[in-house]
Design a protein around this motif. Structure first.
Motif, short mmCIF file in Angstrom:
data_model
loop_
_atom_site.label_atom_id
_atom_site.label_comp_id
_atom_site.label_asym_id
_atom_site.label_seq_id
_atom_site.Cartn_x
_atom_site.Cartn_y
_atom_site.Cartn_z
N MET A 1 10.60 12.86 -2.30
CA MET A 1 10.20 11.46 -2.02
C MET A 1 11.34 10.75 -1.31
O MET A 1 12.47 10.74 -1.78
CB MET A 1 9.87 10.79 -3.36
CG MET A 1 9.77 9.30 -3.32
SD MET A 1 8.07 8.78 -3.08
CE MET A 1 8.31 7.34 -2.10
N LYS A 225 10.93 4.78 -10.51
CA LYS A 225 9.93 5.16 -9.50
C LYS A 225 9.64 3.98 -8.58
O LYS A 225 9.56 4.10 -7.37
CB LYS A 225 8.62 5.60 -10.21
CG LYS A 225 8.61 7.07 -10.56
CD LYS A 225 7.58 7.45 -11.60
CE LYS A 225 6.16 7.10 -11.26
NZ LYS A 225 5.22 7.41 -12.38
N GLU A 230 8.02 4.51 -4.84
CA GLU A 230 6.83 5.31 -5.15
C GLU A 230 5.65 4.40 -5.45
O GLU A 230 5.83 3.25 -5.88
CB GLU A 230 7.12 6.24 -6.34
CG GLU A 230 8.11 7.33 -5.97
CD GLU A 230 8.39 8.29 -7.12
OE1 GLU A 230 7.51 8.46 -7.99
OE2 GLU A 230 9.49 8.87 -7.13
#
Ligand code: UTP
Length: 240
Positions: A1, A225, A230
């Motif tokens: 990511m 996150k 994300e």
């Protein structure tokens, strides 16, 4: 990511209870892990963190309430304790943080001139640090306000009392208002008893048109996150 380069203005409210263990001891490891999340990603926007008072503040408030019937005085204790928590975080952030806790919006605007992370607590009696975070987000035109609390977001009923409480993933301002009206008990406006989202906060929200995410700050996984950019995060999103 791939990390999202953060250049937005973000305000984060961290509940004071998240800085302590169940035994009311300072959770130094967790505080350091919290700092590391910010230090890992280059961030060029304004970041303001508002600390709550937590359980220790509530202990002071309960003691003061037993001596004096004076809710404003109890609030003042809550504010002082939230500022101590802010000072604690400042010391953990070291050079990343502006060294002084702003005590007013005016002091905040001066602090913002220095380009560092700003960490603060309460402002005035009669409200919660959630209201402070909304005022600050409104004042700084923040793109987002993140409220870190000890549950995963806002539920249809109190998740600490009802096993079948359902997490609400998306809420409009009107839906949030319904929940606040339905869950408001007589203690709601007492010092130390303002809920995740109280009536004062709702009023500021409605005029400011902010985007809010309420998520767990217990193990910081969801928050990390979020900070990395994300999308799949367990939380409640509140939009107009
Ligand atoms: P909070 O109740 O906002 O702390 O502030 P908190 O840490 O978010 O609570 P947790 O983590 O959910 O348990 C502590 C108390 O300080 C007073 C209020 O009495 C509040 O309940 N306070 C705080 C004010 O009176 N004015 C402020 O601007 C902020």
């Amino acid at each position: 990511m791939k990390d999202k380069k953060m250049d937005k203005n973000v305000v984060i409210k961290i509940g004071g209870s998240l800085l302590f263990t169940e035994d009311k001891e300072i959770d130094a490891v967790k505080i350091q892990n919290f700092c590391r999340i910010f230090q890992k990603i280059k961030y060029s926007g304004n970041l303001i963190i508002v600390c709550g008072g937590g359980k220790v503040a509530r202990e002071y408030i309960n003691a003061v309430r037993s001596f004096r019937k004076n809710e404003a005085l109890c609030d003042i204790f809550g504010i002082e304790l939230s500022r101590i928590n802010a000072k604690l975080l400042i010391s953990a952030f070291q050079d990343f943080a502006y060294p002084v806790v702003p005590k007013s919006i005016e002091e905040l605007s001066i602090a913002m001139l220095f380009g560092k992370f700003i960490i603060m607590g309460g402002l005035q009696p009669g409200q919660s640090t959630t209201s402070v975070s909304l005022e600050v987000a409104e004042f700084t035109s923040a793109e987002e306000l993140v409220i870190l609390t000890d549950v995963e977001g806002i539920y249809d009923k109190d998740p600490k009392r009802f096993d079948d409480a359902k997490l609400l993933k998306n809420l409009t301002y009107n839906e949030l208002q319904e929940i606040i009206i339905n869950s408001t008990g007589t203690k709601q406006a007492a010092a130390g008893e303002y809920r995740i989202f109280d009536a004062v906060s709702l009023q500021i929200l409605k005029r400011s048109k902010l985007n809010i995410r309420v998520m767990s700050g217990k193990n910081l996984k969801e928050f990390e996150k979020y900070w990395k950019g994300e999308e799949d995060i367990t939380c409640t999103t509140i939009t107009e």
